[in-house]
Design a protein around this motif. Structure first.
Motif, mmCIF file in Angstrom:
data_model
loop_
_atom_site.group_PDB
_atom_site.id
_atom_site.type_symbol
_atom_site.label_atom_id
_atom_site.label_comp_id
_atom_site.label_asym_id
_atom_site.label_seq_id
_atom_site.Cartn_x
_atom_site.Cartn_y
_atom_site.Cartn_z
ATOM 1 N N ALA A 1 -39.090 6.307 69.881
ATOM 2 C CA ALA A 1 -37.782 7.088 69.684
ATOM 3 C C ALA A 1 -36.827 6.422 68.824
ATOM 4 C CB ALA A 1 -37.373 7.700 70.935
ATOM 5 N N MET A 2 -36.580 5.148 69.017
ATOM 6 C CA MET A 2 -35.739 4.465 68.249
ATOM 7 C C MET A 2 -36.381 4.216 66.853
ATOM 8 S SD MET A 2 -34.361 0.424 69.034
ATOM 9 C CE MET A 2 -33.804 0.783 70.821
ATOM 10 N N LEU A 3 -37.530 4.133 66.779
ATOM 11 C CA LEU A 3 -37.870 3.895 65.274
ATOM 12 C C LEU A 3 -37.799 5.231 64.609
ATOM 13 C CD1 LEU A 3 -39.602 2.326 63.248
ATOM 14 C CD2 LEU A 3 -41.726 3.323 64.278
ATOM 15 N N ALA A 4 -38.263 6.441 65.343
ATOM 16 C CA ALA A 4 -37.825 7.716 64.542
ATOM 17 C C ALA A 4 -36.491 7.874 64.246
ATOM 18 C CB ALA A 4 -38.421 8.740 65.612
ATOM 19 N N GLU A 5 -35.481 7.453 65.051
ATOM 20 C CA GLU A 5 -34.135 7.868 64.972
ATOM 21 C C GLU A 5 -33.555 6.781 63.774
ATOM 22 O OE1 GLU A 5 -29.926 7.148 67.326
ATOM 23 O OE2 GLU A 5 -31.829 7.024 68.516
ATOM 24 N N LEU A 6 -33.871 5.664 63.931
ATOM 25 C CA LEU A 6 -33.287 4.538 63.011
ATOM 26 C C LEU A 6 -34.060 4.164 61.705
ATOM 27 C CD1 LEU A 6 -32.456 2.168 65.803
ATOM 28 C CD2 LEU A 6 -30.729 3.669 64.783
ATOM 29 N N GLY A 7 -35.428 4.177 61.648
ATOM 30 C CA GLY A 7 -36.131 3.984 60.515
ATOM 31 C C GLY A 7 -36.207 2.546 60.602
ATOM 32 N N PRO A 8 -36.937 2.066 59.824
ATOM 33 C CA PRO A 8 -37.066 0.145 59.643
ATOM 34 C C PRO A 8 -35.912 -0.284 59.430
ATOM 35 C CG PRO A 8 -38.915 1.369 58.445
ATOM 36 C CD PRO A 8 -37.876 2.441 58.837
ATOM 37 N N GLN A 9 -35.077 0.159 58.414
ATOM 38 C CA GLN A 9 -33.818 -0.708 57.986
ATOM 39 C C GLN A 9 -32.670 -0.611 59.337
ATOM 40 O OE1 GLN A 9 -33.041 -2.645 55.226
ATOM 41 N NE2 GLN A 9 -31.513 -3.358 56.708
ATOM 42 N N GLY A 10 -32.711 0.739 59.661
ATOM 43 C CA GLY A 10 -31.916 0.888 60.874
ATOM 44 C C GLY A 10 -32.284 0.057 62.112
ATOM 45 N N LEU A 11 -33.638 -0.258 62.361
ATOM 46 C CA LEU A 11 -34.227 -0.908 63.586
ATOM 47 C C LEU A 11 -33.829 -2.349 63.229
ATOM 48 C CD1 LEU A 11 -35.864 -0.399 65.838
ATOM 49 C CD2 LEU A 11 -37.994 -0.910 64.659
ATOM 50 N N ALA A 12 -33.919 -2.686 61.959
ATOM 51 C CA ALA A 12 -33.536 -4.067 61.641
ATOM 52 C C ALA A 12 -32.131 -4.552 61.945
ATOM 53 C CB ALA A 12 -33.850 -4.471 60.243
ATOM 54 N N ASP A 13 -31.295 -3.573 61.526
ATOM 55 C CA ASP A 13 -29.784 -3.783 61.555
ATOM 56 C C ASP A 13 -29.525 -3.769 63.205
ATOM 57 O OD1 ASP A 13 -29.263 -3.849 59.052
ATOM 58 O OD2 ASP A 13 -29.029 -1.721 58.784
ATOM 59 N N LYS A 14 -30.072 -3.079 63.808
ATOM 60 C CA LYS A 14 -29.699 -2.912 65.480
ATOM 61 C C LYS A 14 -30.474 -3.909 66.290
ATOM 62 C CE LYS A 14 -29.535 0.269 69.393
ATOM 63 N NZ LYS A 14 -29.203 1.581 69.554
ATOM 64 N N ARG A 15 -31.708 -4.451 65.776
ATOM 65 C CA ARG A 15 -32.356 -5.054 66.961
ATOM 66 C C ARG A 15 -32.646 -6.567 66.517
ATOM 67 N NH1 ARG A 15 -34.362 -3.747 71.679
ATOM 68 N NH2 ARG A 15 -36.250 -4.906 71.319
ATOM 69 N N SER A 16 -32.474 -6.954 65.007
ATOM 70 C CA SER A 16 -32.852 -8.324 64.506
ATOM 71 C C SER A 16 -31.885 -9.452 65.343
ATOM 72 C CB SER A 16 -32.732 -8.382 63.285
ATOM 73 O OG SER A 16 -31.415 -8.113 62.779
ATOM 74 N N ALA A 17 -30.529 -9.150 65.372
ATOM 75 C CA ALA A 17 -30.014 -10.052 66.188
ATOM 76 C C ALA A 17 -30.465 -10.606 67.540
ATOM 77 C CB ALA A 17 -28.434 -9.736 66.336
ATOM 78 N N ASN A 18 -31.351 -9.451 68.119
ATOM 79 C CA ASN A 18 -31.841 -10.028 69.610
ATOM 80 C C ASN A 18 -32.978 -11.044 69.341
ATOM 81 O OD1 ASN A 18 -30.035 -8.139 70.464
ATOM 82 N ND2 ASN A 18 -31.699 -6.375 70.701
ATOM 83 N N MET A 19 -33.481 -11.172 68.100
ATOM 84 C CA MET A 19 -34.618 -12.120 68.150
ATOM 85 C C MET A 19 -34.135 -13.531 68.163
ATOM 86 S SD MET A 19 -37.394 -10.315 67.644
ATOM 87 C CE MET A 19 -38.413 -11.439 66.361
ATOM 88 N N LEU A 20 -32.651 -13.746 67.751
ATOM 89 C CA LEU A 20 -32.498 -15.202 67.808
ATOM 90 C C LEU A 20 -31.118 -15.772 68.798
ATOM 91 C CD1 LEU A 20 -32.058 -15.262 63.816
ATOM 92 C CD2 LEU A 20 -34.048 -16.121 65.323
ATOM 93 N N SER A 21 -30.949 -16.974 68.962
ATOM 94 C CA SER A 21 -30.076 -17.347 69.739
ATOM 95 C C SER A 21 -28.714 -17.168 69.260
ATOM 96 C CB SER A 21 -30.267 -18.946 70.265
ATOM 97 O OG SER A 21 -29.938 -19.745 69.059
ATOM 98 N N ALA A 22 -27.701 -17.277 70.089
ATOM 99 C CA ALA A 22 -26.328 -17.053 69.367
ATOM 100 C C ALA A 22 -25.952 -18.284 68.342
ATOM 101 C CB ALA A 22 -25.101 -17.370 70.615
ATOM 102 N N GLY A 23 -26.643 -19.420 68.424
ATOM 103 C CA GLY A 23 -26.226 -20.315 67.558
ATOM 104 C C GLY A 23 -27.210 -20.419 66.197
ATOM 105 N N ALA A 24 -27.947 -19.484 65.793
ATOM 106 C CA ALA A 24 -28.841 -19.307 64.841
ATOM 107 C C ALA A 24 -28.151 -19.399 63.702
ATOM 108 C CB ALA A 24 -29.729 -18.325 65.105
ATOM 109 N N GLY A 25 -28.358 -19.995 62.551
ATOM 110 C CA GLY A 25 -27.762 -20.056 61.279
ATOM 111 C C GLY A 25 -27.798 -18.764 60.489
ATOM 112 N N GLU A 26 -27.095 -18.513 59.687
ATOM 113 C CA GLU A 26 -27.152 -17.075 58.762
ATOM 114 C C GLU A 26 -28.340 -16.848 58.086
ATOM 115 O OE1 GLU A 26 -26.290 -13.434 57.769
ATOM 116 O OE2 GLU A 26 -25.185 -14.669 59.474
ATOM 117 N N ASP A 27 -29.208 -17.878 57.447
ATOM 118 C CA ASP A 27 -30.220 -17.979 56.684
ATOM 119 C C ASP A 27 -31.393 -17.111 57.541
ATOM 120 O OD1 ASP A 27 -31.675 -17.847 54.247
ATOM 121 O OD2 ASP A 27 -32.444 -19.842 55.217
ATOM 122 N N ALA A 28 -31.226 -17.931 58.765
ATOM 123 C CA ALA A 28 -32.332 -17.492 59.854
ATOM 124 C C ALA A 28 -32.125 -15.854 60.336
ATOM 125 C CB ALA A 28 -32.322 -18.188 60.999
#
Length: 296
Positions: free
Chosen positions: A166-193
């Motif tokens: 349902a999240m994929l259908a609602e957001l699409g790939p770009q929206g999913l990336a905007d919403k979920r990608s930050a969860n993949m990294l720690s708070a100290g991750a660099g901006e390039d990562a």
């Protein structure tokens, strides 16, 4: 301590570094598989084969291609339904469907035996392949492994699956990336990562991601690992909130090994802390090579 071999300056951004490892593809009897590779000149050294997670792709391993390719042939695939790779056939696939695709790909590249590295969802595929073709797996390294929901009650599996779809259908790939990608990294991750994770997640094919979501609902990594008697290692970032250390501890226990916890790293630790993760992979590959030598 980190080996001097794994203290690169990484002067290029992720996207710029990737140019050195262009997309390749191979046709098997059943499908096309896209992949990236490094270290072709080391033909006599045991290959390291890397399997990405559900919101990722072969490009995510660019730093490992840079570092590990100095001493090994290194290959990172795009799983079926990702990048140039064609989909598996079932609408609701199980891990063995992807393991069969992995087998076909290795056959096409004439790889008889390898060190298999799985990250997150990639661990489900790696585990399934290992129990079916144990002789081809010199070692199984699982990074922040997803356990799958195959052992959960049917309603839990369905809820987890349907919520992600349902999240994929609602957001699409770009929206999913905007919403979920930050969860993949720690708070100290660099901006390039951070930008690299967002960029790769935004490229997912919705159909391939949907099939992978079914795989996640259907698989049971812990059960598979109880049937694999080869060398296994399990590691997780201390700051991983997607497959946290407590969950990965259960996977390590099923494999009868101690969990390795990487300080300061999140779920996609190999992207934000490439030096430490490349050193971990290199050390594991060396152990596998020594074990092979002892058996000969």
């Amino acid at each position: 301590m980190t080996s001097p071999a794994f203290t690169p300056a990484f002067t290029l951004a992720h996207a710029d570094a990737l140019v050195r490892f262009p997309e390749q593809r191979v046709d098997t009897a059943r499908r096309t598989i896209g992949y990236r590779r490094a270290g072709d000149r080391h033909l006599l050294t045991m290959p390291i084969v890397m399997l990405h997670g559900i919101g990722s792709g072969a490009a995510s391993w660019v730093r490992q291609l840079e570092t590990l390719g100095e001493n090994h042939p290194v290959l990172a695939w795009d799983a079926p339904g990702y990048g140039q790779s064609t989909h598996v056939e079932p609408v609701s696939p199980v891990a063995s469907d992807y393991a069969d695709a992995l087998s076909d790909w290795l056959d096409a590249l004439e790889i008889e035996r390898c060190v298999l590295v799985g990250h997150s969802l990639g661990s489900l595929i790696a585990g399934s392949f290992a129990i079916r073709q144990a002789a081809r797996v010199a070692g199984l390294l699982l990074l922040s492994p997803a356990g799958g929901y195959g052992a959960a009650p049917a309603h839990v599996r369905e809820e987890k699956r349907d919520a992600r779809l349902a999240m994929l259908a609602e957001l699409g790939p770009q929206g999913l990336a905007d919403k979920r990608s930050a969860n993949m990294l720690s708070a100290g991750a660099g901006e390039d990562a951070r930008e690299w994770v967002r960029s790769i997640m935004a490229r997912i094919d919705p159909a391939g991601y949907s099939q992978a979501t079914h795989l996640l609902a259907n698989a049971d990594l812990a059960s598979d690992l109880t049937h694999f008697k080869g060398r296994v290692a399990v590691a997780v970032g201390a700051e991983d909130t997607i497959t946290p250390p407590a969950a990965c501890e259960l996977i390590a226990k099923a494999a009868n090994v101690n969990l390795q916890v990487i300080p300061g790293a999140g779920h996609a630790g190999y992207i934000e802390a490439p030096v430490r993760y490349s050193a971990l992979i290199e050390a594991f590959a060396a152990q596998c090579k020594q074990s092979k030598g002892a058996m000969q």
